[in-house]
Design a protein around this motif. Sequence first.
Motif, short mmCIF file in Angstrom:
data_model
loop_
_atom_site.label_atom_id
_atom_site.label_comp_id
_atom_site.label_asym_id
_atom_site.label_seq_id
_atom_site.Cartn_x
_atom_site.Cartn_y
_atom_site.Cartn_z
N VAL A 32 22.07 44.23 39.23
CA VAL A 32 23.41 44.27 38.67
C VAL A 32 24.31 45.06 39.61
CG1 VAL A 32 24.84 45.08 36.75
CG2 VAL A 32 22.61 44.03 36.30
N VAL A 33 25.47 44.50 39.92
CA VAL A 33 26.44 45.11 40.84
C VAL A 33 27.81 45.14 40.16
CG1 VAL A 33 27.63 44.85 43.06
CG2 VAL A 33 25.17 44.33 42.88
N LEU A 34 28.50 46.26 40.30
CA LEU A 34 29.84 46.42 39.74
C LEU A 34 30.86 46.49 40.87
CD1 LEU A 34 29.19 49.10 36.98
CD2 LEU A 34 30.01 46.77 36.60
N VAL A 35 31.96 45.73 40.73
CA VAL A 35 33.06 45.80 41.68
C VAL A 35 34.34 46.02 40.89
CG1 VAL A 35 34.34 44.62 43.51
CG2 VAL A 35 31.88 44.17 43.21
N PHE A 36 35.12 47.04 41.29
CA PHE A 36 36.37 47.38 40.62
C PHE A 36 37.54 47.09 41.54
CE2 PHE A 36 33.14 49.96 38.60
CZ PHE A 36 33.44 49.83 37.25
N ALA A 37 38.56 46.43 41.01
CA ALA A 37 39.77 46.16 41.79
C ALA A 37 40.57 47.44 42.03
CB ALA A 37 40.63 45.13 41.07
N THR A 38 40.60 48.34 41.03
CA THR A 38 41.38 49.57 41.11
C THR A 38 40.55 50.73 40.61
OG1 THR A 38 42.35 49.79 38.89
CG2 THR A 38 43.31 48.10 40.33
N ARG A 39 41.09 51.92 40.75
CA ARG A 39 40.44 53.12 40.22
C ARG A 39 41.11 53.61 38.94
NH1 ARG A 39 36.90 55.35 44.33
NH2 ARG A 39 37.18 54.17 46.26
N GLY A 40 41.96 52.78 38.34
CA GLY A 40 42.57 53.12 37.05
C GLY A 40 43.53 54.30 37.12
N GLU A 41 44.34 54.32 38.17
CA GLU A 41 45.23 55.46 38.40
C GLU A 41 46.23 55.70 37.28
OE1 GLU A 41 43.90 53.87 42.40
OE2 GLU A 41 44.57 53.01 40.49
N HIS A 105 43.85 36.82 50.06
CA HIS A 105 43.38 38.01 50.78
C HIS A 105 42.40 38.80 49.92
CE1 HIS A 105 43.36 41.59 53.25
NE2 HIS A 105 43.80 42.32 52.24
N ALA A 106 42.77 39.03 48.67
CA ALA A 106 41.89 39.80 47.78
C ALA A 106 40.56 39.07 47.57
CB ALA A 106 42.58 40.03 46.44
N ALA A 107 40.62 37.75 47.45
CA ALA A 107 39.40 36.98 47.24
C ALA A 107 38.47 37.08 48.44
CB ALA A 107 39.75 35.52 46.96
N ARG A 108 39.04 37.08 49.63
CA ARG A 108 38.20 37.20 50.82
C ARG A 108 37.52 38.57 50.88
NH1 ARG A 108 38.43 33.09 54.27
NH2 ARG A 108 40.10 31.55 53.99
N ARG A 109 38.21 39.61 50.43
CA ARG A 109 37.59 40.94 50.40
C ARG A 109 36.45 40.98 49.40
NH1 ARG A 109 42.66 45.11 50.71
NH2 ARG A 109 41.03 46.65 50.24
N LEU A 110 36.67 40.39 48.24
CA LEU A 110 35.59 40.31 47.26
C LEU A 110 34.45 39.43 47.76
CD1 LEU A 110 34.32 40.82 44.48
CD2 LEU A 110 35.78 38.98 43.58
N ALA A 111 34.80 38.36 48.45
CA ALA A 111 33.78 37.42 48.94
C ALA A 111 32.83 38.07 49.94
CB ALA A 111 34.44 36.20 49.57
N GLN A 138 44.73 39.03 37.15
CA GLN A 138 44.49 38.93 38.59
C GLN A 138 42.99 38.89 38.90
OE1 GLN A 138 46.53 37.91 40.71
NE2 GLN A 138 47.05 39.37 42.33
N VAL A 139 42.19 39.61 38.13
CA VAL A 139 40.73 39.54 38.30
C VAL A 139 40.26 38.10 38.08
CG1 VAL A 139 38.54 40.14 37.16
CG2 VAL A 139 40.13 41.94 37.85
N HIS A 140 40.80 37.45 37.07
CA HIS A 140 40.44 36.04 36.82
C HIS A 140 40.77 35.18 38.04
CE1 HIS A 140 40.09 32.23 34.59
NE2 HIS A 140 41.18 31.87 35.25
N ARG A 141 41.97 35.33 38.56
CA ARG A 141 42.41 34.50 39.69
C ARG A 141 41.60 34.81 40.95
NH1 ARG A 141 48.85 35.75 38.78
NH2 ARG A 141 49.18 34.41 36.95
N VAL A 142 41.51 36.08 41.29
CA VAL A 142 40.82 36.49 42.52
C VAL A 142 39.32 36.20 42.41
CG1 VAL A 142 40.18 38.50 43.93
CG2 VAL A 142 42.55 38.21 43.13
N GLY A 143 38.74 36.50 41.25
CA GLY A 143 37.31 36.29 41.09
C GLY A 143 36.91 34.84 41.22
N ASN A 144 37.68 33.96 40.61
CA ASN A 144 37.36 32.54 40.70
C ASN A 144 37.50 32.02 42.13
OD1 ASN A 144 36.79 30.91 38.06
ND2 ASN A 144 38.24 32.50 37.46
N ARG A 145 38.53 32.46 42.82
CA ARG A 145 38.70 32.02 44.21
C ARG A 145 37.58 32.57 45.09
NH1 ARG A 145 39.11 28.44 47.85
NH2 ARG A 145 40.13 29.08 49.79
N ALA A 146 37.22 33.85 44.91
CA ALA A 146 36.14 34.44 45.70
C ALA A 146 34.82 33.74 45.44
CB ALA A 146 36.03 35.93 45.37
#
Length: 262
Positions: A32-41, A105-111, A138-146
């Motif tokens: 199991v791996v966790l990836v976070f888009a932000t740090r919840g600032e 761009h974000a999807a490529r980083r996640l990929a 945005q997680v939905h959009r970026v995640g699906n593309r990645a």
Amino acid sequence: MGTLVSFQAHPDDESITVGATLAKAAAAGHRVVLVFATRGELGEPVPGVLAVGEQLPVRRSAECFASAAALGAKRVEFLGWTDSGMMGEPANAEPYCFWQADVEHAARRLAVILDEEEPDVLTVYDDNGGYGHPDHIQVHRVGNRAARLAGVPVVAQSTFPRELVRARLAERLPEGVEPPAIDVDTFGKPEAEITHRVLAAGHAAAKRASMLAHRSQMADDHFLLTLPDEAFAAMMGTEHYVVDPLPVDVPELFTDLFTPAR
């Protein structure tokens, strides 16, 4: 054994949305791996929880690792964007927030992470982000593309069954327990759109421990944490997903964890 990567918007989202799924996967021997888009600032810290001079994003980052340990996750990564705030807030327009990130761009980083892990399943949120938060959408959009870029076989969109949420909020709750103020007409998805469930009441204790790791966001009087163990397991031990389409060759990890909703 397989690998499950869970893409989340902010620290603590993993606990509330898919914590039982992740704990069940880890207990079965899957990675199991966790990836976070932000740090919840932009989260609102529980009063008095931060030490003098302690920065919220630093605290929330540390809480992610404690949550990961509770769930059995083996890797935690952050993509580096900042919290966008709730929909319609001025923070949505900040050029460095996740809502403003270029999806490709974000999807490529996640990929990059997905290519390293070669997951069988990636979890994201539904197309409204569960409740309309810009970072969740945005997680939905970026995640699906990645997932398409990295060739991930299954993308499971975490959501909430709208009718069940409405019914639960109408129930008589234990004395002193106050439910959150949510728009039940837009929260989650209609039951008819949900394709799969993960039945993980036996892992509710790990999910609660994961939530408790996020002490900057969840005080002892948090709506969910005040529930008795049995009620917590009943309410939070089944997690719901939209999975469409499924590949011809369904990964073993998916069939181990996910049950068709109908």
